[in-house]
Design an enzyme around this catalytic site. Sequence first.
Site, PDB file in Angstrom:
ATOM      1  N   VAL A 115      -2.268  27.596  34.421  1.00  0.00           N
ATOM      2  CA  VAL A 115      -1.667  27.304  35.884  1.00  0.00           C
ATOM      3  C   VAL A 115      -0.551  27.979  36.298  1.00  0.00           C
ATOM      4  O   VAL A 115       0.052  27.629  37.297  1.00  0.00           O
ATOM      5  CB  VAL A 115      -1.290  25.695  35.594  1.00  0.00           C
ATOM      6  CG1 VAL A 115      -2.414  24.818  35.181  1.00  0.00           C
ATOM      7  CG2 VAL A 115      -0.026  25.642  34.619  1.00  0.00           C
ATOM      8  N   ASP A 116      -0.191  29.056  35.477  1.00  0.00           N
ATOM      9  CA  ASP A 116       0.995  29.755  35.492  1.00  0.00           C
ATOM     10  C   ASP A 116       1.310  30.756  36.743  1.00  0.00           C
ATOM     11  O   ASP A 116       2.173  31.283  37.025  1.00  0.00           O
ATOM     12  CB  ASP A 116       1.508  30.488  34.184  1.00  0.00           C
ATOM     13  CG  ASP A 116       0.372  31.328  33.779  1.00  0.00           C
ATOM     14  OD1 ASP A 116      -0.335  31.898  34.537  1.00  0.00           O
ATOM     15  OD2 ASP A 116      -0.046  31.445  32.600  1.00  0.00           O
ATOM     16  N   HIS A 131      -7.550  24.225  36.228  1.00  0.00           N
ATOM     17  CA  HIS A 131      -6.473  23.239  35.826  1.00  0.00           C
ATOM     18  C   HIS A 131      -5.226  23.223  36.958  1.00  0.00           C
ATOM     19  O   HIS A 131      -4.165  22.799  36.961  1.00  0.00           O
ATOM     20  CB  HIS A 131      -5.906  23.316  34.601  1.00  0.00           C
ATOM     21  CG  HIS A 131      -6.834  23.213  33.436  1.00  0.00           C
ATOM     22  ND1 HIS A 131      -6.660  23.758  32.051  1.00  0.00           N
ATOM     23  CD2 HIS A 131      -7.900  22.203  33.513  1.00  0.00           C
ATOM     24  CE1 HIS A 131      -7.655  22.941  31.376  1.00  0.00           C
ATOM     25  NE2 HIS A 131      -8.550  22.490  32.110  1.00  0.00           N
ATOM     26  N   CYS A 163      -4.522  15.413  56.900  1.00  0.00           N
ATOM     27  CA  CYS A 163      -5.148  14.029  56.856  1.00  0.00           C
ATOM     28  C   CYS A 163      -4.352  12.878  56.361  1.00  0.00           C
ATOM     29  O   CYS A 163      -4.495  11.608  56.627  1.00  0.00           O
ATOM     30  CB  CYS A 163      -6.367  14.009  55.599  1.00  0.00           C
ATOM     31  SG  CYS A 163      -5.582  13.742  54.154  1.00  0.00           S
ATOM     32  N   THR A 201      -8.930  32.670  24.590  1.00  0.00           N
ATOM     33  CA  THR A 201      -9.227  31.351  25.043  1.00  0.00           C
ATOM     34  C   THR A 201     -10.535  31.014  23.764  1.00  0.00           C
ATOM     35  O   THR A 201     -11.335  31.779  23.829  1.00  0.00           O
ATOM     36  CB  THR A 201      -9.580  30.613  26.212  1.00  0.00           C
ATOM     37  OG1 THR A 201     -10.073  29.379  25.999  1.00  0.00           O
ATOM     38  CG2 THR A 201     -10.771  31.385  27.060  1.00  0.00           C
ATOM     39  N   SER A 202     -10.522  29.751  23.185  1.00  0.00           N
ATOM     40  CA  SER A 202     -11.342  29.492  22.253  1.00  0.00           C
ATOM     41  C   SER A 202     -12.494  28.602  22.984  1.00  0.00           C
ATOM     42  O   SER A 202     -13.423  28.361  22.508  1.00  0.00           O
ATOM     43  CB  SER A 202     -10.849  28.716  21.183  1.00  0.00           C
ATOM     44  OG  SER A 202     -10.138  27.595  21.551  1.00  0.00           O
ATOM     45  N   ASN A 226     -10.022  37.972  21.542  1.00  0.00           N
ATOM     46  CA  ASN A 226      -9.068  36.830  20.882  1.00  0.00           C
ATOM     47  C   ASN A 226      -8.546  37.258  19.423  1.00  0.00           C
ATOM     48  O   ASN A 226      -9.529  37.596  18.784  1.00  0.00           O
ATOM     49  CB  ASN A 226      -9.977  35.563  20.965  1.00  0.00           C
ATOM     50  CG  ASN A 226      -9.237  34.022  20.699  1.00  0.00           C
ATOM     51  OD1 ASN A 226      -8.223  34.381  20.108  1.00  0.00           O
ATOM     52  ND2 ASN A 226      -9.508  33.248  21.128  1.00  0.00           N
ATOM     53  N   ALA A 244      -5.156  40.011  24.019  1.00  0.00           N
ATOM     54  CA  ALA A 244      -5.837  40.551  25.410  1.00  0.00           C
ATOM     55  C   ALA A 244      -4.818  41.465  25.934  1.00  0.00           C
ATOM     56  O   ALA A 244      -5.400  42.428  26.822  1.00  0.00           O
ATOM     57  CB  ALA A 244      -5.770  39.140  26.251  1.00  0.00           C
TER      58      ALA A 244
HETATM   59 ZN   LIG Z   1      -5.447  16.021  53.145  1.00  0.00          ZN
END
Ligand SMILES: [Zn+2]
Length: 264
Positions: A115-116, A131, A163, A201-202, A226, A244
């Site tokens: 998410v970084d 994520h 919205c 990642t595993s 990995n 990596a």
């Molecule tokens: Zn919206």
Amino acid sequence: MVTASWESFIDEAAALVARARYVVALTGAGLSVESGIPPFRGPGGLWTKHGEPPMNGYQRFLADPQGAWRERLNPSGPMRELWETLQRAQPNPGHRALAALEECGVLRCLITQNVDDLHRAAGSRRLAEIHGNYTLIRCIECGQRYPGEAVSLDELPPRCAACGGILKSDTVSFGEPIPADVLQQCFEEAERCDCMIVAGTSATVYPAAQFPISVRERGGALIEINPYESELTPLCAVSIRAPAGEALPRLSARVAELRRAGHA
Ligand SMILES: [Zn+2]
């Protein structure tokens, strides 16, 4: 610990990538760790040190969005530590190598569990962030995403300009479904993919776990990068036991050489 040099597997991996029709990469926490972001679990992990967060984070958000936003704006404990680390983190050579592979037309999509925002910062464009992305804000009604700085926080919770729905961090909370648009994109990419690079990642956590497996089931090749063996290793055509940030630049450079030789 290292017996055979991982470098000897780069040629084989590069040949697979160079002759594939549709290459997709799947990345995870290992790549972020190399940029100094602590993992959640395992040695040195945030939750290992501070305890697991509640598993019903999303339900708590829904029950009290205003309180959740106040906590987000004034984080304490492990969340503050994570937040400060994220803001300092810079892409590493692994991120840049994947961006270069996209730039030259080889890599068609990058699915990440991170998410970084570091893939974006490195220049990757065709991204599926399973994520979410901590710099973005997402409407929980219509799914519209906004850059964090574009959202006024004068009134909490902020509302969607499209919205009127409640806005939440794009980062997927515990108990929150993976946003449907991203999940759909991942399934489509995995369907087209005939060579998947799985880096850092595993891939044991759903939904990421099933993308490499579905590629393999349809006869595609998996390349694992990995330092550690994973449950995926037996399915991989090539496993490169290296960080990596070291292996991806070598792979990317070798793919570029093969392509130049092919066009010569
Ligand atoms: Zn919206």
